[in-house]
Enzyme design. Structure first.
Site, PDB file in Angstrom:
ATOM      1  N   HIS A   3      73.843  31.515  46.712  1.00  0.00           N
ATOM      2  CA  HIS A   3      73.684  31.810  48.096  1.00  0.00           C
ATOM      3  C   HIS A   3      74.271  31.084  48.838  1.00  0.00           C
ATOM      4  CE1 HIS A   3      71.945  33.333  51.883  1.00  0.00           C
ATOM      5  NE2 HIS A   3      71.424  32.259  51.834  1.00  0.00           N
ATOM      6  N   HIS A  29      72.634  24.859  54.414  1.00  0.00           N
ATOM      7  CA  HIS A  29      71.533  25.407  55.307  1.00  0.00           C
ATOM      8  C   HIS A  29      70.371  25.484  54.939  1.00  0.00           C
ATOM      9  CE1 HIS A  29      72.790  29.485  53.562  1.00  0.00           C
ATOM     10  NE2 HIS A  29      71.435  29.637  53.968  1.00  0.00           N
ATOM     11  N   GLU A  68      64.503  24.083  54.517  1.00  0.00           N
ATOM     12  CA  GLU A  68      63.176  24.998  54.375  1.00  0.00           C
ATOM     13  C   GLU A  68      62.993  25.089  53.098  1.00  0.00           C
ATOM     14  OE1 GLU A  68      62.048  25.904  57.003  1.00  0.00           O
ATOM     15  OE2 GLU A  68      60.698  27.550  56.389  1.00  0.00           O
ATOM     16  N   ASP A  69      63.789  25.259  52.098  1.00  0.00           N
ATOM     17  CA  ASP A  69      63.435  25.493  50.757  1.00  0.00           C
ATOM     18  C   ASP A  69      63.433  24.634  49.447  1.00  0.00           C
ATOM     19  OD1 ASP A  69      63.316  28.262  51.734  1.00  0.00           O
ATOM     20  OD2 ASP A  69      65.410  28.675  51.030  1.00  0.00           O
ATOM     21  N   ASP A  85      74.902  33.822  56.778  1.00  0.00           N
ATOM     22  CA  ASP A  85      73.623  33.732  55.949  1.00  0.00           C
ATOM     23  C   ASP A  85      72.918  34.972  56.018  1.00  0.00           C
ATOM     24  OD1 ASP A  85      71.179  32.622  54.780  1.00  0.00           O
ATOM     25  OD2 ASP A  85      70.053  32.625  56.462  1.00  0.00           O
ATOM     26  N   ASP A 119      87.301  63.174  65.312  1.00  0.00           N
ATOM     27  CA  ASP A 119      87.883  61.670  65.065  1.00  0.00           C
ATOM     28  C   ASP A 119      87.157  61.062  64.019  1.00  0.00           C
ATOM     29  OD1 ASP A 119      86.236  61.678  67.045  1.00  0.00           O
ATOM     30  OD2 ASP A 119      87.297  60.602  68.361  1.00  0.00           O
TER      31      ASP A 119
END
Ligand code: MN
Length: 714
Positions: free
Chosen positions: A48, A72, A76-77, A139, A260
């Site tokens: 990712h 990034h 957090e992870d 992201d 169109d």
């Protein structure tokens, strides 16, 4: 999955000076940190951030952005922290990663998107560096590209909704058309897959019927332009299902009516060529009225420039055409990111990192319409605002400098009026605290509360200020009326005259008052003396001894007892409005008091033995007898003590401990004199009444370090 050397090569292809070492270290660190984590797709998690980095290389961003993309999700992870990143990659990268992490956390907080507009502004305000926002958008784009792997349909829907409401418009806001289109279409596929499928099916059908219509028209237009002497690249595309669907919705058209569905783009070398190409096409094909737009002379707010027109094209079909230069095209597709690329050369190579604002200001030197560009493209336009959450997650936008009080009034006038305190991020704070972006604010209210005159000093929003002022004015008027009524009653009683409504009405004209209330108000504010009213109503009343007596007794306390029944109770009068406590003597319940009327300001309360009263000896009409009537009052009074303390270690600490033990709250402390042996100081203590203060004084006198304690008379 793009490989390590491929990523580095790609960055080097557009930025030969890229920091290869940084990219390699970020790659390895992120891969190790995410370890065996996997995505919903079953892929290793690291795929990712790698894909996100890949998306950003398409935008030709600098190595810091690419490294940030790789890192990034680390904070957090994984176990790693921002300080780990700072140690390994430096302060700049850490700041960028921290920025992205903050946006991610914000994202988790917002379950509701009904305040999408505000949420977008919040994201902008928090993205101090535009690269933070670009990484965040990339992201989101990759998460949307892989959304179908997420098993929970509610979660898919929520993410898609958020993308549609927040991220796609945000991408548009900073001019990233290509991001916007893709985000919208991916979200559309999730939110309304039936509609999208039917549009796609219909487009297929048209393609089969018309043969290679798109290509035939494209070739014809290219030929037309060549014959007209314009060097141009022409491309054609079928519009995205979402944009077709939106038009159907907005104009309430069926698919058949929507002519169109194809659009053509003409890219030419110069601005002059744009208009020339337009002239060529307009001279060959009938134009569709109302479709011509000149976004070159008047760019869109996000910096977009192009000529738009609608024609009945070579195949007798309505077509849409955009004409632009190469530079306009890149800006149209990549917005701010394109600007980034254009100026990358000079400053980025020597590694200097500019804040995005300065970046944009730089670009302005080259922009053809600086005012427009600055006005609309700078994200800092939101920096003068602060965005906060309610406990439920609703967003409230306020001007910067706003306080919890402004927040309370923004929620609801009632909430503001009854606000007694506020918790910011779970902690009680003073109402005058300045709020910061992302603060969660919980307002504590009490039915007993009313707006205080003090509030006006720190509320910043017009709504709060207007509401407070209106309330204070109205309350002030009530207070003056109440005070005036009491003063009149006392004066009439003293002069042994009947005070009736009828009698007062008889005197209105003479006193130039419109109503009895007006009369009370004038007396209360001190614009009219109570004795003048007595004389107007009962002409010829001989002034009795009362008024003069007050003056003549001066500080002779004993004699005043008699007049106590004439005293005006001060209950219900709010300090700071019609009533003020004198700062010279700090009167307390239990003190004998007298009031001095000041024109337009109401009454100032002094203790009867206050020296200041001498000043008013010659103006007896300004004196008012007052009596305390404050039972059950919860508002503390301020007593001021003059204290002399031995100058030795711990003496001040002991002193405040004694005051505290006696339930006194020190609100101010000022050292007036200091010698080798002694401190002389003034201490303001919040107390219930005179007895409370004298108890504290007794306790202080019992201390060995205390030389003297007196009530301050200044
Ligand atoms: Mn991510």
């Amino acid at each position: 999955m793009i490989r390590q050397f491929e990523l580095v090569e790609k960055v080097r292809s557009y930025d030969p000076g890229a920091d290869e070492g940084l990219l390699n270290r970020a790659y390895v660190f992120a891969m190790k940190a995410h370890g065996s984590q996997t995505r919903a797709s079953g892929d290793p998690y690291f795929s990712h951030p790698l894909e996100v980095a890949g998306i950003l290389t398409d935008l030709k961003l600098d190595s810091a952005s690419i490294a940030t993309a790789l890192l990034h999700d680390i904070v957090e992870d994984t176990e790693a922290s921002v300080s780990d990143i700072e140690m390994l990659f430096g302060a700049d990268i850490a700041r960028l990663v921290d920025g992205v992490t903050k946006l991610t956390r914000l994202e988790l907080q917002s379950e509701q998107t009904k305040h999408a507009e505000n949420f977008r502004k919040l994201l902008l305000a928090m993205s101090e560096d535009i690269r933070v926002l670009l990484v965040k958008l990339a992201d989101r784009l990759h998460n949307m590209q892989t959304l179908h792997f997420v098993k929970n349909p509610d979660k898919r829907r929520r993410i898609a909704r958020e993308t549609m409401d927040i991220y796609a418009p945000l991408a548009e806001r900073i001019g990233m058309q290509r991001f916007k289109d893709e985000l919208q279409d991916l979200a559309f596929a999730e939110l309304n897959s039936d509609a999208r499928e039917s549009i796609l099916a219909r487009l297929d059908f048209l393609r089969e019927q018309g043969g290679d219509l798109l290509e035939r028209v494209r070739e014809q237009l290219a030929l037309d332009l060549e014959e007209g002497g314009v060097e141009a690249q022409v491309s054609g595309r079928v519009k995205s299902p979402y944009s077709i669907w939106r038009k159907m919705e907005q104009r309430n058209l069926s698919f058949e009516q929507l002519a169109d569905t194809v659009a053509f783009r003409v890219v030419v070398p110069t601005v002059g060529d744009c208009y020339q190409a337009l002239g060529v096409l307009h001279s060959r094909y009938p134009t569709v009225p109302g479709r011509f737009k000149d976004y070159i002379s008047t760019p869109k707010p996000n910096g977009y420039r192009s000529l738009h027109t609608g024609l009945i094209g070579p195949e007798q079909q309505r077509i849409e055409i955009q004409i632009r230069t190469r530079e306009m095209h890149e800006i149209a597709e990549f917005g701010v990111a394109a600007h980034w690329k254009y100026k990358q050369g000079a400053q980025m190579v020597d590694g200097r990192q500019y804040r995005w604002v300065r970046e944009l200001l730089d670009i302005l030197d080259h922009a053809s319409n600086p005012e427009e560009f600055l006005e609309h493209t700078k994200l800092e336009m939101f920096q003068d605002q602060v965005f906060c959450f309610t406990p439920k997650g609703d967003l409230i936008a306020l001007p910067s400098g706003a306080t919890p009080l402004d927040f309370a009034y923004a929620v609801h006038s009632e909430v503001g009026d009854t606000c007694v305190g506020a918790k910011v991020n779970g902690r009680m704070v003073p109402l005058r605290t300045r709020l910061a972006n992302g603060d969660q604010v919980q307002i504590v209210t009490s039915k007993a509360q009313t707006p205080s005159p003090d509030w006006e000093k720190f509320a910043v929003t017009g709504k709060a200020r207007a509401r407070i002022r209106r309330f204070v004015r109205a309350r002030e008027r009530e207070q003056y009326i109440e005070l005036g009524r009491n003063m009149l009653e006392k004066a009439f009683r003293q002069e042994r005259q009947d005070l009736t409504e009828k009698a007062l009405k008889g005197g209105l004209k003479k006193l130039k008052a419109d109503s009895v209330q007006d009369l009370h108000f004038s007396v209360g504010t001190g614009n009219l003396s109570a004795m003048d009213v007595v004389h107007a109503v009962y002409p010829g009343t001989k002034e009795r001894s009362g008024w003069r007596k007050v003056v003549s007794i001066g500080r002779a306390k004993a004699k005043r007892d008699k007049s106590q029944d004439h005293a005006i109770p001060i209950k219900g009068l709010i300090p700071g409005m019609a009533l003020h406590y004198a700062h010279c003597c700090h009167p307390l319940p239990g003190d004998r008091i007298v009031g001095i009327v000041t024109t337009g300001k109401g009454v100032t309360v002094h203790t009867i033995d206050c020296d200041t009263l001498q000043t008013f000896a010659e103006t007896p009409e300004r004196w008012v007898d007052l009596a305390w009537d404050v039972d059950g009052s919860s508002v503390p009074f301020l007593g001021r003590l003059h204290v002399v303390v031995a100058n030795e270690p711990g003496s001040l600490g002991n002193l405040s401990t004694v005051i505290g033990k006696n339930d006194g709250n020190i609100s101010n402390l000022k050292i007036t004199n200091r010698s080798i042996d002694f401190f002389e100081m003034l201490i303001d203590v919040e107390v219930k009444d005179l007895k409370h203060l004298t108890d504290i004084m007794a306790a202080l006198r019992a201390m060995s370090v205390i030389t003297s304690v007196e009530r301050a008379r200044t």
